[in-house]
Scaffold this active site. Structure first.
Site, short mmCIF file in Angstrom:
data_model
loop_
_atom_site.label_atom_id
_atom_site.label_comp_id
_atom_site.label_asym_id
_atom_site.label_seq_id
_atom_site.Cartn_x
_atom_site.Cartn_y
_atom_site.Cartn_z
N LYS A 64 5.91 -14.24 0.41
CA LYS A 64 4.96 -14.26 1.53
C LYS A 64 5.44 -15.20 2.65
O LYS A 64 5.29 -14.89 3.83
CB LYS A 64 3.57 -14.71 1.05
CG LYS A 64 2.90 -13.75 0.07
CD LYS A 64 2.51 -12.45 0.72
CE LYS A 64 1.72 -11.57 -0.26
NZ LYS A 64 1.40 -10.25 0.32
N LYS A 113 9.66 2.82 -6.70
CA LYS A 113 8.38 3.35 -7.18
C LYS A 113 7.41 3.54 -6.02
O LYS A 113 7.60 3.02 -4.92
CB LYS A 113 7.78 2.39 -8.21
CG LYS A 113 7.39 1.03 -7.66
CD LYS A 113 6.75 0.17 -8.75
CE LYS A 113 6.28 -1.17 -8.16
NZ LYS A 113 5.60 -2.00 -9.17
N LYS A 120 1.62 1.08 -2.19
CA LYS A 120 0.63 1.15 -1.12
C LYS A 120 1.25 0.90 0.25
O LYS A 120 0.83 1.45 1.24
CB LYS A 120 -0.47 0.09 -1.34
CG LYS A 120 -1.44 0.39 -2.46
CD LYS A 120 -2.49 -0.73 -2.49
CE LYS A 120 -3.46 -0.55 -3.64
NZ LYS A 120 -4.46 -1.63 -3.67
#
Length: 335
Positions: free
Chosen positions: A115, A198, A201
């Protein structure tokens, strides 16, 4: 006398739309767990605040996640469904556990470092102490099992550390040390339609099948899925792009359909256009009932609020007992 079911806790952030990876990687296990365990499943709305979502979107996102989980097969009569922010005891235990957390260990958490790299303009204290809050979500219900993916393993290890530290410091066994849990099946990895890892979102939208996609969008995404069409000799192992389509077929198609296309690859009579058309129809038949039920549930906000309120009452009752015992052990009991 019937034995009391073990407590399981899991949460999902109300960001983005649920996709096929969420269903086969998590929700399908939830559906099975609801028969075997005392399940507390929550929408992690406090966690989502670290990225400052638009307040106008938050309520709708929470309702949608709740509706999609119920539409996928979670039974509100069997599981406790609630919003994280409805459990007023969580912030107090979060505060108490922060006293047992160390800045150095929090700064080393891989997700925090990611982050910091990805959003250097928004490195807030909530991001730093995210693992503490995640641990408290689990510990406040005294869960013994947590269904987690490989990327959440360190956060669960921290929850175990906090349980140990509290128990040792205050000479108690109040907090069980939660264990990662799955049914022993190999973890399902849902491949992206573009062949790059994979489904996610946040990644390529056209490479991800969402539970809210309409029929034509599903067909179109699969039609554009990557396939290696180079001619090969019969019996050649499948390239990853073709194997990805077969893996998706194994989830939603009849066994004889899967066998047909595996054999067609082996003898090199495979027609990718036909294969994608078949997979598209089978995927539509799988996703459409979930999508339509979720859509109906989202229209019935009174029903969703009733479920959330009932879930919150049960979750709070359990959390209040935990917090009361923790306060007493610490010495915060004056009356």
């Amino acid at each position: 006398m019937a034995t009391e079911k073990e407590i399981v806790v899991s949460g999902i952030r109300p960001t983005g739309y649920l996709h096929l990876g969420n269903y086969f990687g998590a929700i399908r296990n939830y559906i099975r767990m609801q028969e075997d365990f005392n399940c507390y499943f929550f929408v992690a709305d406090w966690h989502s605040l670290t990225t400052h979502p638009n307040p106008k979107d938050l309520q709708g996102n929470v309702m949608r996640v709740l509706a999609e989980n119920i539409a996928s097969g979670l039974d509100p009569e069997k599981v406790t469904l609630y919003a994280q922010s409805d459990i007023a005891e969580i912030p107090e235990l979060y505060l108490l556990m922060n006293m047992l957390a160390y800045v150095g260990e929090l700064e080393k958490v891989p997700t925090f470092k990611d982050k910091v790299r990805l959003q250097p303009q928004n490195v807030n204290a909530g991001l730093l102490t995210y693992p503490v809050l995640m641990s408290v979500d689990i510990l406040i219900q005294r869960a013994v099992k947590v269904p987690v993916g490989k990327d959440q393993g360190q956060h669960l290890e921290m929850a175990r550390n906090f349980a140990q530290r509290f128990n040792r410091r205050y000479d108690t066994d109040l907090f069980p040390e939660p264990e990662a849990f799955n049914y022993g099946d190999s973890l399902v990895r849902i491949p992206s339609l573009d062949g790059s890892g994979k489904m996610s979102k946040s990644e390529n939208e056209m490479a991800t099948l969402y539970l809210a996609d309409d029929d034509d969008k599903i067909r179109n995404k699969i039609k554009k899925a990557k396939t290696d069409s180079a001619a090969v000799t019969p019996g050649t192992p499948m390239p990853e792009s073709v194997q990805n389509l077969v893996d998706l077929m194994k989830l939603v198609s009849a066994p004889d359909v899967v066998q047909f296309y595996e054999a067609a690859w082996d003898n090199q009579t495979i027609r990718f256009g036909d294969m994608k058309k078949q997979l598209g129809e089978d995927m539509v038949n799988f996703i459409a009932p979930i999508r339509e039920k979720a859509k109906d549930l989202q229209q019935d906000t009174d029903y969703l609020r009733k479920i959330m309120k009932a879930g919150a009452e049960k979750a709070r009752a359990n959390a209040a007992q935990t917090l009361q015992q923790a306060r007493k052990l610490i010495g915060l009991n004056y009356y």
